[in-house]
Design an enzyme around this catalytic site. Structure first.
Site, mmCIF file in Angstrom:
data_model
loop_
_atom_site.group_PDB
_atom_site.id
_atom_site.type_symbol
_atom_site.label_atom_id
_atom_site.label_comp_id
_atom_site.label_asym_id
_atom_site.label_seq_id
_atom_site.Cartn_x
_atom_site.Cartn_y
_atom_site.Cartn_z
ATOM 1 N N ILE A 178 3.436 1.499 2.689
ATOM 2 C CA ILE A 178 3.521 2.297 1.444
ATOM 3 C C ILE A 178 2.102 2.705 1.063
ATOM 4 O O ILE A 178 1.247 1.831 0.897
ATOM 5 C CB ILE A 178 4.059 1.458 0.253
ATOM 6 C CG1 ILE A 178 5.318 0.689 0.632
ATOM 7 C CG2 ILE A 178 4.307 2.335 -0.970
ATOM 8 C CD1 ILE A 178 5.624 -0.422 -0.362
ATOM 9 N N HIS A 179 1.856 4.003 0.952
ATOM 10 C CA HIS A 179 0.531 4.386 0.483
ATOM 11 C C HIS A 179 0.500 5.667 -0.338
ATOM 12 O O HIS A 179 -0.495 5.987 -0.948
ATOM 13 C CB HIS A 179 -0.437 4.538 1.661
ATOM 14 C CG HIS A 179 -0.265 5.827 2.404
ATOM 15 N ND1 HIS A 179 0.718 6.002 3.336
ATOM 16 C CD2 HIS A 179 -0.917 7.011 2.321
ATOM 17 C CE1 HIS A 179 0.657 7.230 3.812
ATOM 18 N NE2 HIS A 179 -0.327 7.872 3.216
#
Ligand code: UD1
Length: 383
Positions: free
Chosen positions: A227-228
Site C-alpha cells: 500500500i503506498h
C-alpha cells in the site's frame, strides 16, 4: 543521436533496464531526479538490473508535489541545456516523468513517453495529472496496450499506428514521420519480468528468509500486500480500514507478507492498531519481489506495476482502488477492485481465491517491447 533517460522513482528503474540493455552502443545517458533515494528504493535496482550509473543525480528528494516537481524541472533543464540531447525518454507517471517531459519540451527537445495513454480518469490522483500532461507534450507515445492507444484517440490524437494493435517489427516500414505518433509496443515491464524471473528463482532466498518454505520445500500459503498510494495513505481512516481488512484475512491462517513503502511506514507506526499478525518487512529488491509474487496465493495491492505482475505471473490480485489503468486485468478476471473497507477486502479475497484463474490472451504484448521501441526510434529519427 544523443538520448537522455529521465527517471527518479522505483518503478522507472525497472522500466529503464530493458531499454538500457539494448542501447549499450548508443550515445545515451541517465538523469536521475533523486525522487527515490533510499538504498532499497533506488540503488539496489541499478545494481541488480545492471543499469549504468546516472550521469546526473539531481538529488531532489521528498517535498510537496509543487516543490518536488518544480525543483526537478529547474535542475533537469540545466542538465538538458548542458547535454543538448536529441531526444528525452520519460517513463510512467510520476512527478519525475512530468518534470522531465516539461523541461525537455520547453527546450524544444522531442520527448518519447514510455507507458503513454494509461488513464484512471481520476484527476485526484497525482499520477493521472502527470500522465495526461506528459502525453500532451510528447512526440512519440509508446503505449503498453491497445486500450491505452484508444484512450489517446479519444483525446484527439490522430496518428494512431495500426489502429492501436500491437506493433510488429516487420510492419514498421510505413511509420508516419510527423509527431505525435501513438504506437502500441506492449508493456516494457513484461520484458523486465521475463529477463529477471529465472535469475530471481536462482538467486533469491526470500522464501527461506521469511520462513515460507520448509527444508523439504513445502510452501506455506501466503499473500503479498503493498500500500503506498496517496489516496490510501493520507487519510488515517482509510489506511486503518485497509489494515483491518488485512488483519481479518490474516485471521484465516494465511500469512500476509507486507513490504512497507517508506511513504506508508511512518504513518502505520503512529496508528493504534496491533499489526503483529501481519509480516511487515522493509521494501524488497526486484528479484525478491518477483519470486515472492510468483509463488503467492494472492496479491493485494494499490500499485499499478504489481497488478500487472500478478497478471503476467498468473496470480490472482485484488486492487485497493476504485479504478485502474489496467482494465484488461479486470476484464480477464485476474484482478478485482475493492473499496478500502474491511468487508469489501475480505469479500474480494474470498472471491479471488475461490477458483484458479488463468488469462489466455496477452494484452501486454510479447515481452519484446524494448526491441520495438528501438526499432521505432531508428525509423522515426533515421538513426
Ligand atoms: C511515487 C510516485 C508513484 C509511484 C511510486 C512508486 C509520484 C506522484 N508518485 O510515489 O506514482 O507509484 O513513487 O514507489 O511521483 N520516501 C523515502 N525514501 C525514498 C522515497 C520516498 O523515505 O527513497 C518517502 C518520503 O517520506 C516521501 C514519501 O516516501 O515523502 C513519498 O515519496 P514520493 O516519491 O513523493 O512518492 P511515492 O509515494 O513514492
Amino acid at each position: 543521436m544523443k538520448l537522455i533517460h529521465i527517471v527518479g522513482a522505483r518503478p522507472q528503474f525497472i522500466k529503464l533496464a530493458p531499454l538500457c540493455r539494448l542501447l549499450k552502443d548508443f550515445n545515451s545517458l541517465i538523469v536521475h531526479t533523486g525522487q527515490h533515494y533510499d538504498y532499497m528504493m533506488n540503488k539496489i535496482f541499478f545494481d541488480q538490473l545492471e543499469i549504468p550509473s546516472p550521469a546526473y543525480n539531481l538529488g531532489v528528494g521528498s517535498a510537496s508535489h509543487g516543490q518536488q516537481t518544480g525543483l526537478m524541472l529547474s535542475l533537469a533543464e540545466e542538465a538538458l541545456l548542458k547535454e543538448k540531447p536529441d531526444l528525452v525518454i520519460v517513463y510512467g507517471d510520476t512527478n519525475s516523468t512530468l518534470a522531465g517531459a516539461l523541461a525537455a519540451s520547453k527546450l524544444h527537445i522531442p520527448v518519447a513517453h514510455i507507458e503513454a495513454g494509461l488513464r484512471s480518469y481520476n484527476k485526484k490522483m497525482p499520477e493521472e495529472i502527470n500522465r495526461v500532461l506528459t502525453d500532451q507534450v510528447s512526440s512519440i507515445l509508446f503505449c503498453p496496450t491497445e486500450q491505452a492507444a484508444l484512450n489517446l484517440k479519444k483525446e484527439g490524437f490522430h496518428s494512431i499506428y495500426y489502429h492501436g494493435k500491437l506493433a510488429n517489427k516487420f510492419l514498421l516500414s510505413n511509420l508516419p514521420k510527423e509527431p505525435p505518433l501513438v504506437i502500441n509496443v506492449g508493456d516494457i515491464m513484461y520484458d523486465a519480468l521475463l529477463a529477471s524471473l529465472k535469475l530471481a528463482q536462482e538467486t533469491s532466498h526470500i522464501l527461506e528468509k521469511l520462513q515460507l518454505i520448509s527444508p523439504d520445500k513445502t510452501l506455506s500459503p501466503y499473500a503479498v500486500c503493498t500500500i503506498h498510494r496517496q489516496e490510501n495513505t493520507e487519510n488515517v481512516h482509510t489506511l486503518t480500514s485497509i489494515l483491518q481488512g488485512l488483519l481479518r484475512i490474516a485471521e484465516t491462517g494465511i500469512r500476509l507478507i507486507f513490504p512497507v513503502h517508506p511513504r506508508t511506514s511512518p504513518i502505520i507506526k503512529n496508528l493504534d492498531i496491533d499489526l503483529s499478525p501481519l509480516v511487515l518487512v522493509e521494501p524488497l529488491s526486484y528479484f525478491d519481489m518477483l519470486l515472492l509474487e510468483s509463488k503467492a496465493k494472492i496479491i493485494i495491492t494499490d500499485s499499478g506495476g504489481m497488478q500487472k505482475e500478478a497478471f503476467l505471473l498468473n496470480v490472482p490480485c485484488i486492487t485497493l482502488r476504485n479504478e485502474t489503468e489496467w482494465p484488461e486485468t479486470i476484464r480477464m478476471n485476474m484482478n478485482y477492485l475493492v473499496e478500502a473497507l474491511p468487508d469489501a477486502i475480505v469479500r474480494g479475497y474470498k472471491k479471488m481465491t475461490q477458483k484458479p484463474s488463468f488469462a489466455a490472451v496477452k494484452p501486454f504484448g510479447e515481452g519484446k517491447t524494448a526491441g520495438l521501441i528501438l526499432e521505432v526510434l531508428r525509423k522515426f529519427y533515421e538513426i
